[in-house]
Design an enzyme around this catalytic site. Structure first.
Site, short mmCIF file in Angstrom:
data_model
loop_
_atom_site.label_atom_id
_atom_site.label_comp_id
_atom_site.label_asym_id
_atom_site.label_seq_id
_atom_site.Cartn_x
_atom_site.Cartn_y
_atom_site.Cartn_z
N TYR A 1 -14.50 -2.99 9.13
CA TYR A 1 -13.13 -2.46 8.99
C TYR A 1 -12.37 -2.58 10.31
CZ TYR A 1 -9.31 0.86 8.68
OH TYR A 1 -8.07 1.43 8.73
N GLY B 1 0.81 -1.21 0.00
CA GLY B 1 0.00 0.00 0.00
C GLY B 1 0.84 1.26 0.00
N ALA B 2 1.95 1.24 -0.74
CA ALA B 2 2.92 2.35 -0.69
C ALA B 2 2.64 3.46 -1.68
CB ALA B 2 4.33 1.80 -0.91
N GLY C 1 1.25 4.64 3.79
CA GLY C 1 2.21 3.76 3.14
C GLY C 1 3.19 4.51 2.28
N GLY D 1 -1.25 7.67 0.93
CA GLY D 1 -1.42 7.83 2.36
C GLY D 1 -0.20 7.49 3.19
N SER E 1 -4.72 -0.30 13.72
CA SER E 1 -5.48 0.94 13.75
C SER E 1 -5.85 1.27 15.18
CB SER E 1 -6.75 0.81 12.90
OG SER E 1 -7.61 1.91 13.09
#
Length: 332
Positions: A182, A28-29, A34, A32, A157
């Site tokens: 989530y 996920g880079a 990442g 955001g 999270s």
């Protein structure tokens, strides 16, 4: 070297050349938190592999990083966590014989009220955030074990503090609520991060499993990184009052980068922002009991193994491992 009288929690690792020769994979880079993890690791002279589903966005992310770190050593591989059948090819395309750390960061949030599934029939949020990373870890484990002192960084999270896992309804088939789904997927990641620590210890493997969360991170408090994304002055000004409670995604990346680079951080620790767990410099936290419960984690590991038909690290029989109370004692 830690200065006399300086607490580890107050230290900021000196990034200059400290990761030279190291290779890190960040999922996920291309967006955001990442993205900023990749940028900050590149600034530490590491070779950073951006694991992204969208290869075009990965290219934009690498361009943006090079505007900040001109001599950055970057690569990208396609990582589609929602499609577990694609992950063996992902690992093969890495083409590495060592991997010093993998940052399990990528994730999705439900965008509508309706429950969705991936091609394997698993609920999409749980499948991407948790099962995808579980499967990726299984494929990466031989490389990680072959790398001395390799690290698995699981990005959870802050919302996992209030989440509770329903082991009888992991796929949210009976009661689907997008936000709760989530939160449970992130709690599942955290539980597996601590369970991986237990299993590494049981095998006597010198790898580390470290759990991290970024606190509260807002786009509007995040500096622009064109051509990848931009934040207007108006957006920033409107968000300034929120800065008393939360921070930008560049700051949310700092605990993750700290967990990758700081050799004083050991397996089984939880790190996040210092101020109410929402903003501020990284520090070590005491995890809540439901995040480390061995029975829940073991049952979740077994269920995840059945759903993915993979087991990253089978637990040897009759070997004592760290308990929930021990994680509490090792917390902040």
């Amino acid at each position: 070297m830690q200065a006399p009288g300086t607490k580890l929690d107050d230290m900021t690792p000196n990034s200059d050349h400290q990761a030279a020769g190291k290779t890190y994979l960040v999922t996920g880079a291309s967006a955001g938190i990442g993205y900023f993890v990749a940028e900050q690791l590149a600034a530490a002279n590491a070779t950073v592999v951006l694991g992204c589903r969208d290869t075009a966005k990965a290219d934009l992310a690498m361009r943006a990083i090079r505007t900040q770190v001109p001599d950055a050593r970057l690569r990208s591989v396609r990582v589609d966590l929602a499609d577990p059948s694609s992950l063996p090819a992902t690992v093969e395309s890495l083409d590495v014989d060592h991997l010093d750390a993998v940052v399990l960061n990528a994730g999705v949030m439900p965008t509508g009220p309706d429950r969705r599934v991936n091609a394997a029939g698993n609920e999409l949020t749980f499948a991407t955030n948790h099962l995808g990373h579980f499967a990726l870890l299984a494929h990466l484990m031989p490389i990680l074990i072959a790398t001395p002192n390799a690290r698995v960084i699981t990005v959870g999270s802050f919302t996992a503090r209030s989440a509770r896992l329903d082991l009888t309804d992991l796929q949210s088939e009976h009661d689907y609520q997008p936000k709760r789904t989530y939160e449970r997927s992130k709690l599942a990641q955290i539980l597996i991060g601590f369970e991986l620590d237990r299993r590494l210890r049981a095998h006597g493997i010198d790898n580390a499993s470290i759990v991290v969360h970024p606190g509260g991170a807002l786009d509007s408090l995040t500096p622009s990184r064109p051509p990848l994304f931009s934040r207007t002055t108006t957006q920033h000004l409107l968000a300034l009052p929120a800065g008393a409670l939360v921070h930008g995604k560049h700051a949310g990346a700092e605990p993750i980068v700290r967990a990758v680079l700081d050799n004083e951080i050991t397996s089984g620790e939880l790190w996040g922002p210092r101020i109410f767990g929402l903003r501020g410099k990284p520090h070590r936290e005491a995890p809540h009991l439901h995040m480390t419960d061995p029975a829940t984690a073991a049952e979740l590991w077994t269920a995840s193994s059945k759903l993915t038909e993979l087991d990253p690290l089978p637990l040897p029989p009759n070997i004592p491992v760290r308990t929930t109370s021990e994680y509490q004692r090792h917390g902040a």
